[in-house]
Design an enzyme around this catalytic site. Sequence first.
Site, PDB file in Angstrom:
ATOM      1  N   ASP A  74       0.335  -1.555   0.392  1.00 32.31           N
ATOM      2  CA  ASP A  74       0.420  -0.336  -0.019  1.00 32.31           C
ATOM      3  C   ASP A  74       0.673   0.937   0.043  1.00 32.31           C
ATOM      4  OD1 ASP A  74      -3.182   0.265   0.719  1.00 32.31           O
ATOM      5  OD2 ASP A  74      -2.297   2.330   0.519  1.00 32.31           O
ATOM      6  N   ASN A 108      -5.594  -5.535  -5.691  1.00 34.31           N
ATOM      7  CA  ASN A 108      -6.700  -4.428  -4.944  1.00 34.31           C
ATOM      8  C   ASN A 108      -6.892  -2.930  -5.445  1.00 34.31           C
ATOM      9  OD1 ASN A 108      -9.176  -4.367  -3.503  1.00 34.31           O
ATOM     10  ND2 ASN A 108      -8.083  -3.496  -2.269  1.00 34.31           N
ATOM     11  N   TYR A 136     -13.630   5.246 -14.279  1.00 36.17           N
ATOM     12  CA  TYR A 136     -13.126   4.193 -14.090  1.00 36.17           C
ATOM     13  C   TYR A 136     -14.087   2.898 -14.553  1.00 36.17           C
ATOM     14  CZ  TYR A 136     -14.427   1.324  -9.095  1.00 36.17           C
ATOM     15  OH  TYR A 136     -14.306   0.580  -8.297  1.00 36.17           O
TER      16      TYR A 136
END
Length: 247
Positions: free
Chosen positions: A36, A88, A154
């Site tokens: 992350d 993810n 998106y």
Amino acid sequence: MLLEGKVAVVTGAGSGIGAAIARLFVIEGAKVVLGDLAESGAALAAELAARGFETAFQRVDVTDESSVAGLMQATVTKFGRVDILVANAGIPERKAPIHELDLADWRRVIDVDLTGVAICNKFAAGAMLATGGGAIVNMASILGHVGQENSNAYSAAKAAVVNLTRSVALTYARQAIRANCVSPGYVDTPLLGQLPEAVRQAMLVRQPMGRLGRPEEIAQVVAFLASDRASFMTGACINADGGYTAI
């Protein structure tokens, strides 16, 4: 345990669905490297390690090849291999009609939500080939399957992730690397928590099950696809959306 002995890399693991995946994976026996940009990923890795789970944190920018290569190498150095990738990490867009499209925002969303997934697949597949195979799970969205007003970058990115997953699956089908994706519906994450209540209520009206999903419910689907129980599944995309795309 579902993932006993597996080594997993989860990007976007600092919050929301990614954090739920990391928590479930360690419970199911996996060693997990949390990737992350946010320090919340480091905090979660430390929390899980304090509970006796084998975890590590690696700061990663999924749009940067050297950063993703470093994530995979750090995983191999610490745990010996990469068995599972969960790509993810993702960001939302600024919604607008196409005639008001902000190209800077378009490029930012495509870079993270599509190119970032491809880069993660690239380096994970390379690591998996070196050790005999593995499982890739990419995070798509219901907006990769259905339209929505004012959703441009998106929707385009998530639709592309679905077909990218199919291509990766076919490329490595005979080399013991499976690639599947999950398309969540509206899930009650911190991101959705920032939305006005009127927007959240509008989402609920369109949900056949009458509620938002929970991050833990998406994590269960991901864990199944990453596990040997899904050994004959590749190139699939599972809609975990409370029936949204069935309408």
